[in-house]
Structure formats: C-alpha cells, structure tokens
Design a protein around this motif. Structure first.
Motif, PDB file in Angstrom:
ATOM      1  N   LYS A  76      27.671  33.526   8.783  1.00 44.19           N
ATOM      2  CA  LYS A  76      27.924  32.393   9.846  1.00 44.19           C
ATOM      3  C   LYS A  76      29.485  33.021  10.784  1.00 44.19           C
ATOM      4  CE  LYS A  76      28.609  27.585  11.662  1.00 44.19           C
ATOM      5  NZ  LYS A  76      28.675  26.096  11.855  1.00 44.19           N
ATOM      6  N   ILE A  79      28.664  36.404  11.627  1.00 42.86           N
ATOM      7  CA  ILE A  79      27.354  36.027  12.824  1.00 42.86           C
ATOM      8  C   ILE A  79      27.775  35.776  14.395  1.00 42.86           C
ATOM      9  CG2 ILE A  79      25.323  34.783  13.973  1.00 42.86           C
ATOM     10  CD1 ILE A  79      24.380  34.759  11.380  1.00 42.86           C
ATOM     11  N   LYS A  80      28.813  34.559  14.457  1.00 43.79           N
ATOM     12  CA  LYS A  80      29.520  34.289  15.632  1.00 43.79           C
ATOM     13  C   LYS A  80      30.817  35.484  16.307  1.00 43.79           C
ATOM     14  CE  LYS A  80      31.305  30.446  15.850  1.00 43.79           C
ATOM     15  NZ  LYS A  80      31.371  28.714  15.393  1.00 43.79           N
ATOM     16  N   CYS A  87      20.406  40.489  11.795  1.00 46.32           N
ATOM     17  CA  CYS A  87      20.860  40.633  10.572  1.00 46.32           C
ATOM     18  C   CYS A  87      19.352  41.351   9.160  1.00 46.32           C
ATOM     19  CB  CYS A  87      20.918  39.513  10.197  1.00 46.32           C
ATOM     20  SG  CYS A  87      22.657  38.527  11.051  1.00 46.32           S
ATOM     21  N   LEU A  98      21.625  33.851   4.189  1.00 45.36           N
ATOM     22  CA  LEU A  98      21.718  33.801   5.476  1.00 45.36           C
ATOM     23  C   LEU A  98      21.008  33.445   6.612  1.00 45.36           C
ATOM     24  CD1 LEU A  98      22.255  36.587   7.953  1.00 45.36           C
ATOM     25  CD2 LEU A  98      19.795  37.317   6.768  1.00 45.36           C
ATOM     26  N   SER A  99      19.139  32.509   6.045  1.00 40.84           N
ATOM     27  CA  SER A  99      18.644  31.895   7.310  1.00 40.84           C
ATOM     28  C   SER A  99      19.407  30.465   6.966  1.00 40.84           C
ATOM     29  CB  SER A  99      17.981  31.061   6.110  1.00 40.84           C
ATOM     30  OG  SER A  99      16.656  32.059   6.278  1.00 40.84           O
ATOM     31  N   CYS A 102      21.984  30.242   9.973  1.00 39.25           N
ATOM     32  CA  CYS A 102      21.935  30.658  11.150  1.00 39.25           C
ATOM     33  C   CYS A 102      20.905  29.440  11.709  1.00 39.25           C
ATOM     34  CB  CYS A 102      20.545  31.721  10.986  1.00 39.25           C
ATOM     35  SG  CYS A 102      20.904  33.714  11.181  1.00 39.25           S
ATOM     36  N   LEU A 105      23.785  27.248  13.341  1.00 34.08           N
ATOM     37  CA  LEU A 105      23.829  27.918  14.720  1.00 34.08           C
ATOM     38  C   LEU A 105      22.925  27.859  15.609  1.00 34.08           C
ATOM     39  CD1 LEU A 105      24.413  31.729  13.293  1.00 34.08           C
ATOM     40  CD2 LEU A 105      26.028  30.028  13.943  1.00 34.08           C
ATOM     41  N   HIS A 107      22.046  29.644  18.632  1.00 34.69           N
ATOM     42  CA  HIS A 107      21.192  30.813  18.862  1.00 34.69           C
ATOM     43  C   HIS A 107      21.535  32.161  18.062  1.00 34.69           C
ATOM     44  CE1 HIS A 107      20.782  29.584  22.942  1.00 34.69           C
ATOM     45  NE2 HIS A 107      22.876  28.770  23.148  1.00 34.69           N
ATOM     46  N   ARG A 108      20.620  32.146  17.018  1.00 34.30           N
ATOM     47  CA  ARG A 108      20.639  32.688  16.108  1.00 34.30           C
ATOM     48  C   ARG A 108      20.029  34.005  16.279  1.00 34.30           C
ATOM     49  NH1 ARG A 108      16.135  34.598  13.556  1.00 34.30           N
ATOM     50  NH2 ARG A 108      14.092  32.723  13.912  1.00 34.30           N
ATOM     51  N   ILE A 111      15.845  37.486  12.093  1.00 34.78           N
ATOM     52  CA  ILE A 111      16.477  37.679  10.886  1.00 34.78           C
ATOM     53  C   ILE A 111      15.023  38.839   9.624  1.00 34.78           C
ATOM     54  CG2 ILE A 111      16.254  36.793   8.221  1.00 34.78           C
ATOM     55  CD1 ILE A 111      17.419  34.294   9.728  1.00 34.78           C
TER      56      ILE A 111
END
Length: 361
Positions: A76, A79-80, A87, A98-99, A102, A105, A107-108, A111
């Motif tokens: 996380k 990603i930010k 990803c 990963l899921s 996301c 978040l 906005h993801r 994937i």
C-alpha cells in the motif's frame, strides 16, 4: 511534460526460475519504452541481486504468505508513493496481498496477474472476488485452462520473450569439460539431446526406452540429458537398460553450445504449459521432436518446423527419432523455417508490444 508511467512488479519467491527471468526482461523492456519499473521483493531473494546488477529500482518487503499484514502495508505504501499505472504479480500469495492492499485505497492501479501453470480446472471462487483486472498466460492452451478457473475474469495470452541475441552470443562458448570429453570419445555419435529438469513429467524415461530400442539398428545413437534435480530414478533406469555408455547426464551453464552439438533435440513432456527449450533450439535452427501436449504445438508445426509425436509410447518416439536421424536435410530445412517463425513469435519486442497493449487497454 507528461508524468512518467510507472509499473510495480511483485515477486515473493526467493528462487530464480523462468518466471523470475521473464519478469526482469519485462522490466528492462518496459523501461526502454519510457516506463519506470519498480520491483517489490524479499531482501534475500535471488532476483534482488539480479535486479541490482541491472540497475533496476527495488523495494524490499518481508513477503511471507497470503494476508501478511506487514507486506500488505508495504505494498500500500509503495502504491501511494509511486502511483503506478499497473501492478504485475505472479503467485497466489502476491495476488492476495496486492488485492487486499488495493481494497484499502480509494483509487487503485490495474492489477495484472501472470499465471504460468495450473493444477486443475476447479473454479477459484474466492480469488474470483479479488480485484484482478487481467490474468496473463503464456499460451492459448493455458488461456483455456485458466479461463475455466476464472470464468468472470479477462485472460490474455502474452508469449514469453526469448533473448535470441544472447543465445547467438553463447553458441561459441565452451561446453562443460565433462560433456566435451564424453562426446570426443564418440566422434561418430548421433546425438539426441534433451534439456530440462529431471522430473517424470519431462518424459526422460520414454526416450531412454526409445534409445534402447534404436541401438539394434543405430549403434552410434547417444542420449545427452542436460538438466538438474534428483537423478536417482533415472540413473537406475539407465542401468536397468544397460545404457551407461550411451547416456550423459549433467548440468549446463549455457544451453546454446550444447544444442549446437545435437543432431536432434527432443521434448517428450507429459505436461507443459508452453515450454521454452524447443523455442530456443529452433531459434538456433536445431531440429526438434516434441510431444503433442499443452502449449507445445503452439511453438512447432508438424512436418513444417519439426516433428510432433502424438503417441507417448517408446515405440513411437523411437520411430520419430529414427526418421529424424535418417533425414537430416529435411529436419534441418524444417528447423530453419522454425527459426524464422519463433524469432518473430517469441521476440522480446513482440512480448513488450503485447504487454503494452494490456497496460493501456
């Protein structure tokens, strides 16, 4: 100036295999297209050292298993920080972590999960609920299998890229001393070669039986088994057949110089999502005989670029090998046709083009 697009690659494995080498190639090729690529991996993973040697940006996380909270927090955070367009991950653990990251978040990124294997056709009910946008597979065969598991997800074929330039550069390299000496003692040998891990699904036992049959009419035939893994079962099989003088077993640092010694490369796999060695052999214009299994027929066209054997009996393989050794000009002509085909179909450039299509769709 527009903001540089970024892609995060996740790889929790500490080992280096075909998937990890493909990942590094994809990162390098995307960077050549102007992307910023960042690898998220374990600090003790072998891929971390390879990424460092290639000057690829790396973030270290403590990957352990699915729903590993420190890993999720780290993903996380990455990603930010990087705000990636997408990803890309491989294992189920990575996809789950990963899921979950996301889902936390607002906005993801897109994937993309790469799948290079399958175990059964059972639907992945739980994973189907995860926010996976695309499943990326290496063959049309795999596409059909994975679509059964993920009927609601988009499954796309991206053939792996083969570094043919690197293969070409290795052709004049030295053979391992043990293999070079073994072949030098057999100057009239008809060399049948197989490259692959010593596992039953690779079909070495079938070719061993075929070689035993062929010796009655082709006393100079030999079988080079280049690979790694547990060899006790195969060694015992060789001894039972009395083939100790006709079979060489060992590992190779580079595949190209060994393949150039082969009269024919065989791939009698019982299970193969795609296979790579037959592609590399054809890329060097080495004649091939392959099984009609999995994704292999997507790489070889019967009696146009090689021979495809439908029957997995030793008798069928003995017949195919005998034909190949009896018709070297025909086999070489097919191999040269295959060389042109695979160098286009499995070029890194073609792979990158397909990957860009997935990223930008």
């Amino acid at each position: 100036m527009s903001k540089q697009k970024t892609v995060l690659f996740l790889e929790s494995s500490k080992n280096m295999g075909g998937q990890e080498w493909q990942l590094l190639q994809q990162m390098q090729n995307l960077q050549a297209q102007g992307y910023r690529c960042v690898l998220l991996c374990h600090p003790q993973a072998r891929i971390a050292q390879q990424a460092q040697e290639r000057q690829l940006e790396t973030v270290y996380l403590g990957f352990r298993n699915s729903a590993h909270l420190p890993t999720i927090v780290g993903i996380k955070r990455a990603i930010k920080q990087y705000q990636p367009q997408a990803c890309i991950c491989h294992s189920g653990h990575d996809a789950n972590n990963l899921s979950i990251a996301c889902l936390l978040l607002p906005h993801r990124p897109k994937i993309i999960r790469s799948r290079t294997y399958y175990t059964n056709d059972k639907k992945k009910a739980l994973q189907a609920l995860l926010p996976l946008d695309v499943l990326m597979v290496p063959s049309r065969f795999m596409q059909a299998q994975i679509q059964k598991q993920f009927p609601s997800k988009r499954v796309e074929v991206v053939y792996p890229g083969v570094d043919f330039a690197k293969l070409d550069g290795q052709t004049e390299a030295d053979l391992p001393e043990a293999l070079s000496h073994w072949l030098a003692q057999r100057p009239d040998a008809e060399v049948v070669m197989q490259v692959g891990m010593f596992r039953r699904e690779k079909g070495h036992h079938i070719v061993l039986e075929a070689i035993a049959q062929l010796l009655a009419t082709r006393p100079n035939v030999v079988y080079v088994m280049a690979g790694g893994g547990k060899s006790d079962t195969l060694s015992a099989h060789i001894e039972r057949l009395g083939l100790q003088d006709k079979v060489w077993m060992g590992e190779l640092r580079a595949i190209a110089p060994a393949l150039r010694q082969a009269d024919v490369m065989v791939m009698p796999s019982l299970l193969e999502p795609l296979g790579m060695v037959q592609i590399e052999a054809l890329g060097l214009a080495v004649p091939v005989i392959v099984s009609n299994v999995g994704g292999i027929p997507e790489t070889v066209t019967h009696q146009q670029t090689g021979l495809i054997v439908d029957d997995m009996s030793p008798e069928a393989w003995a017949h195919a090998i005998d034909y190949a050794l009896s018709h070297p000009d025909t086999m070489l002509a097919w191999a040269r046709a295959g060389q042109a085909q695979v160098r286009q179909q499995f070029s890194p450039e073609h792979t990158t083009k397909r990957l860009l299509q997935l990223l930008n769709a």
